[in-house]
Design an enzyme around this catalytic site. Structure first.
Site, PDB file in Angstrom:
ATOM      1  N   GLY A  25       0.491  -1.165  -0.188  1.00  0.00           N
ATOM      2  CA  GLY A  25      -0.099   0.244   0.092  1.00  0.00           C
ATOM      3  C   GLY A  25       0.162   0.965  -0.334  1.00  0.00           C
ATOM      4  O   GLY A  25       0.257   2.100   0.533  1.00  0.00           O
ATOM      5  N   ALA A  26       2.452   1.210  -0.767  1.00  0.00           N
ATOM      6  CA  ALA A  26       2.966   2.510  -0.428  1.00  0.00           C
ATOM      7  C   ALA A  26       2.526   3.229  -1.454  1.00  0.00           C
ATOM      8  O   ALA A  26       3.232   4.414  -0.944  1.00  0.00           O
ATOM      9  CB  ALA A  26       4.780   2.019  -0.944  1.00  0.00           C
ATOM     10  N   GLY A  56      10.233   7.694  -5.184  1.00  0.00           N
ATOM     11  CA  GLY A  56      11.709   8.636  -4.263  1.00  0.00           C
ATOM     12  C   GLY A  56      10.791   8.335  -3.029  1.00  0.00           C
ATOM     13  O   GLY A  56      11.430   8.334  -2.244  1.00  0.00           O
ATOM     14  N   TYR A 158     -16.069  -4.109   5.911  1.00  0.00           N
ATOM     15  CA  TYR A 158     -14.867  -4.032   5.401  1.00  0.00           C
ATOM     16  C   TYR A 158     -14.226  -3.972   7.247  1.00  0.00           C
ATOM     17  O   TYR A 158     -13.273  -4.440   7.570  1.00  0.00           O
ATOM     18  CB  TYR A 158     -14.027  -2.540   5.658  1.00  0.00           C
ATOM     19  CG  TYR A 158     -13.017  -2.002   5.557  1.00  0.00           C
ATOM     20  CD1 TYR A 158     -11.690  -2.125   5.236  1.00  0.00           C
ATOM     21  CD2 TYR A 158     -12.974  -1.181   7.147  1.00  0.00           C
ATOM     22  CE1 TYR A 158     -10.843  -1.019   5.977  1.00  0.00           C
ATOM     23  CE2 TYR A 158     -12.231  -0.683   7.820  1.00  0.00           C
ATOM     24  CZ  TYR A 158     -11.338  -0.542   6.868  1.00  0.00           C
ATOM     25  OH  TYR A 158     -10.082   0.245   7.308  1.00  0.00           O
ATOM     26  N   ALA A 159     -14.773  -4.086   8.320  1.00  0.00           N
ATOM     27  CA  ALA A 159     -14.635  -4.365   9.532  1.00  0.00           C
ATOM     28  C   ALA A 159     -14.122  -5.948  10.087  1.00  0.00           C
ATOM     29  O   ALA A 159     -13.670  -6.440  10.891  1.00  0.00           O
ATOM     30  CB  ALA A 159     -15.509  -4.056  10.525  1.00  0.00           C
ATOM     31  N   THR A 243      -1.030  -5.532  20.324  1.00  0.00           N
ATOM     32  CA  THR A 243      -2.348  -4.642  19.126  1.00  0.00           C
ATOM     33  C   THR A 243      -2.403  -3.082  19.336  1.00  0.00           C
ATOM     34  O   THR A 243      -2.756  -3.194  20.822  1.00  0.00           O
ATOM     35  CB  THR A 243      -3.658  -5.050  19.503  1.00  0.00           C
ATOM     36  OG1 THR A 243      -4.623  -6.249  18.365  1.00  0.00           O
ATOM     37  CG2 THR A 243      -4.570  -3.812  18.087  1.00  0.00           C
TER      38      THR A 243
HETATM   39  N1  LIG Z   1      -7.487   5.665   7.065  1.00  0.00           N
HETATM   40  C1  LIG Z   1      -8.068   5.582   7.745  1.00  0.00           C
HETATM   41  O1  LIG Z   1      -8.365   6.512   8.379  1.00  0.00           O
HETATM   42  C2  LIG Z   1      -7.460   3.852   8.584  1.00  0.00           C
HETATM   43  C3  LIG Z   1      -8.792   4.100   9.235  1.00  0.00           C
HETATM   44  C4  LIG Z   1      -8.129   2.164   9.903  1.00  0.00           C
HETATM   45  C5  LIG Z   1      -7.339   1.823   9.161  1.00  0.00           C
HETATM   46  N2  LIG Z   1      -7.260   2.086   8.194  1.00  0.00           N
HETATM   47  C6  LIG Z   1      -5.886   1.314   7.824  1.00  0.00           C
HETATM   48  O2  LIG Z   1      -4.803   1.399   6.857  1.00  0.00           O
HETATM   49  C7  LIG Z   1      -4.089   0.600   6.104  1.00  0.00           C
HETATM   50  C8  LIG Z   1      -3.678   1.724   5.210  1.00  0.00           C
HETATM   51  O3  LIG Z   1      -4.891   2.888   4.860  1.00  0.00           O
HETATM   52  P1  LIG Z   1      -5.302   4.341   3.938  1.00  0.00           P
HETATM   53  O4  LIG Z   1      -5.835   4.851   4.786  1.00  0.00           O
HETATM   54  O5  LIG Z   1      -3.304   5.364   3.974  1.00  0.00           O
HETATM   55  O6  LIG Z   1      -5.622   4.005   2.806  1.00  0.00           O
HETATM   56  P2  LIG Z   1      -5.205   4.425   1.397  1.00  0.00           P
HETATM   57  O7  LIG Z   1      -6.276   4.162   0.345  1.00  0.00           O
HETATM   58  O8  LIG Z   1      -4.668   5.830   1.175  1.00  0.00           O
HETATM   59  O9  LIG Z   1      -4.281   3.434   0.899  1.00  0.00           O
HETATM   60  C9  LIG Z   1      -4.320   2.191   0.909  1.00  0.00           C
HETATM   61  C10 LIG Z   1      -3.476   1.489  -0.379  1.00  0.00           C
HETATM   62  O10 LIG Z   1      -3.070   0.855  -0.236  1.00  0.00           O
HETATM   63  C11 LIG Z   1      -3.782  -0.102  -2.234  1.00  0.00           C
HETATM   64  N3  LIG Z   1      -4.146  -1.235  -2.154  1.00  0.00           N
HETATM   65  C12 LIG Z   1      -5.158  -1.441  -1.712  1.00  0.00           C
HETATM   66  N4  LIG Z   1      -5.604  -2.825  -2.627  1.00  0.00           N
HETATM   67  C13 LIG Z   1      -4.398  -3.383  -3.406  1.00  0.00           C
HETATM   68  C14 LIG Z   1      -4.111  -4.837  -3.619  1.00  0.00           C
HETATM   69  N5  LIG Z   1      -5.048  -5.517  -3.893  1.00  0.00           N
HETATM   70  N6  LIG Z   1      -3.256  -4.830  -4.096  1.00  0.00           N
HETATM   71  C15 LIG Z   1      -2.229  -3.949  -3.888  1.00  0.00           C
HETATM   72  N7  LIG Z   1      -2.664  -2.717  -3.650  1.00  0.00           N
HETATM   73  C16 LIG Z   1      -3.566  -2.662  -2.952  1.00  0.00           C
HETATM   74  C17 LIG Z   1      -3.811   1.151  -2.550  1.00  0.00           C
HETATM   75  O11 LIG Z   1      -3.838   1.860  -3.611  1.00  0.00           O
HETATM   76  C18 LIG Z   1      -3.194   2.144  -1.469  1.00  0.00           C
HETATM   77  O12 LIG Z   1      -2.396   2.936  -2.590  1.00  0.00           O
HETATM   78  C19 LIG Z   1      -5.231  -0.149   5.487  1.00  0.00           C
HETATM   79  O13 LIG Z   1      -5.231  -1.309   6.110  1.00  0.00           O
HETATM   80  C20 LIG Z   1      -6.284   0.442   5.813  1.00  0.00           C
HETATM   81  O14 LIG Z   1      -7.725  -0.329   5.844  1.00  0.00           O
HETATM   82  C21 LIG Z   1      -7.193   3.494   7.348  1.00  0.00           C
END
Ligand SMILES: NC(=O)c1ccc[n+]([C@@H]2O[C@H](COP(=O)([O-])OP(=O)(O)OC[C@H]3O[C@@H](n4cnc5c(N)ncnc54)[C@H](O)[C@@H]3O)[C@@H](O)[C@H]2O)c1
Length: 253
Positions: A25-26, A56, A158-159, A243
């Site tokens: 997810g980078a 970069g 999702y949950a 956790t």
């Molecule tokens: N932002 C929030 O409020 C929040 C809250 C709780 C948990 N999270 C968790 O944090 C993590 C990061 O979330 P974020 O907020 O940075 O989201 P984001 O949408 O900004 O980034 C997620 C990234 O994951 C990539 N991705 C999704 N499915 C993929 C796949 N099948 N293969 C490869 N890449 C894939 C996307 O392209 C995206 O770049 C996630 O696991 C999310 O569930 C986020």
């Protein structure tokens, strides 16, 4: 277990110089912030995403759909072939779909569970092989407060997927501990990323979090990355199966 994973010098760094990391997810949000933190701390980081990763942002980028277990195997193989080792895996990739329970069908279920849970399982399974062989490794799986409070409206799958991440972490932590591989979960609350903003339906982002969160604001992706950095560093050497909530006290209420 690698005895270097203990800090006797309180002025020491994170111990990540030369360590090899994969961050999923980078391309965005928490994954992107984590890749940047690990690079700054001295690790060699391969970022993985289905979307393009900004040049970069990390040392190497791999395009892959991690919902497919074969792609997860390919990613780990590619990193091992290039770097010769793998020390750290951070599973941040996920998707959020806002669909009512009545409209949730098997295809939606599979889409979300594969992207959010199967992907983490398959990445852990692939990464664990070289880590267990070397008897050293750190894995951090990103879950969500949704695993505890059921999440926002219309995001049940999702949950559920994020609840699965907690069980995945505990199961692997127990089974990998004897091989020196530590597995933990970071559990973000409301974080200012594209996904966080997408899931938000209230009148005003700032006012919503000021009212709801004891720390009176949403979190930043970098604040989640800092918690992950602790868990993969020398400072987290006696923490596994844990956790770590990064939610401004949200779950105190
Ligand atoms: N932002 C929030 O409020 C929040 C809250 C709780 C948990 N999270 C968790 O944090 C993590 C990061 O979330 P974020 O907020 O940075 O989201 P984001 O949408 O900004 O980034 C997620 C990234 O994951 C990539 N991705 C999704 N499915 C993929 C796949 N099948 N293969 C490869 N890449 C894939 C996307 O392209 C995206 O770049 C996630 O696991 C999310 O569930 C986020």
């Amino acid at each position: 277990m690698n005895p270097s994973h203990s800090v006797d010098d309180p002025g020491a760094g994170f111990g990540l110089d030369g360590k090899v990391a994969i961050v999923t997810g980078a391309a965005s949000g928490i994954g992107r912030a984590t890749a940047a933190r690990l690079v700054a701390a001295g690790a060699r980081v391969t970022g993985v995403d289905v979307k393009p990763i900004a040049p970069g942002a990390c040392d190497h980028a791999i395009a892959a759909d991690l919902a497919k277990p074969a792609a997860c195997e390919r990613v780990v193989d590619e990193v091992l072939a290039r770097e010769g080792r793998l020390d750290i895996l951070v599973n941040a990739a996920a998707i959020l779909r806002r669909v009512s329970i009545a409209e949730t069908d098997a295809a939606l279920w599979d889409e979300v569970m594969d992207a959010n849970l199967l992907s983490q399982f398959a990445m852990c399974r692939a990464a664990a092989r070289p880590m267990r062989r070397r008897r050293d490794g750190r894995i951090v799986n990103v879950s969500s407060t949704a695993a505890f409070n059921g999440g926002a409206d219309n995001s049940s799958v999702y949950a559920i997927s994020k609840g699965g991440v907690l069980a995945l972490t505990k199961s692997l932590a127990r089974q990998f501990a004897a091989d020196g591989v530590l597995v933990n979960t970071v559990c973000p609350g409301g974080i200012d990323t594209p996904m966080g903003r997408h899931g938000f339906t209230g009148p005003s982002w700032d006012a919503h979090f000021a009212a709801k969160v004891p720390l009176r604001r949403a979190g930043r992706a970098e604040e989640v990355a800092d918690a992950i950095l602790f868990l993969v560093s020398d400072w987290g050497s006696y923490v596994t199966g844990h956790t770590l909530d990064v939610e401004g006290g949200l779950m105190l209420r």
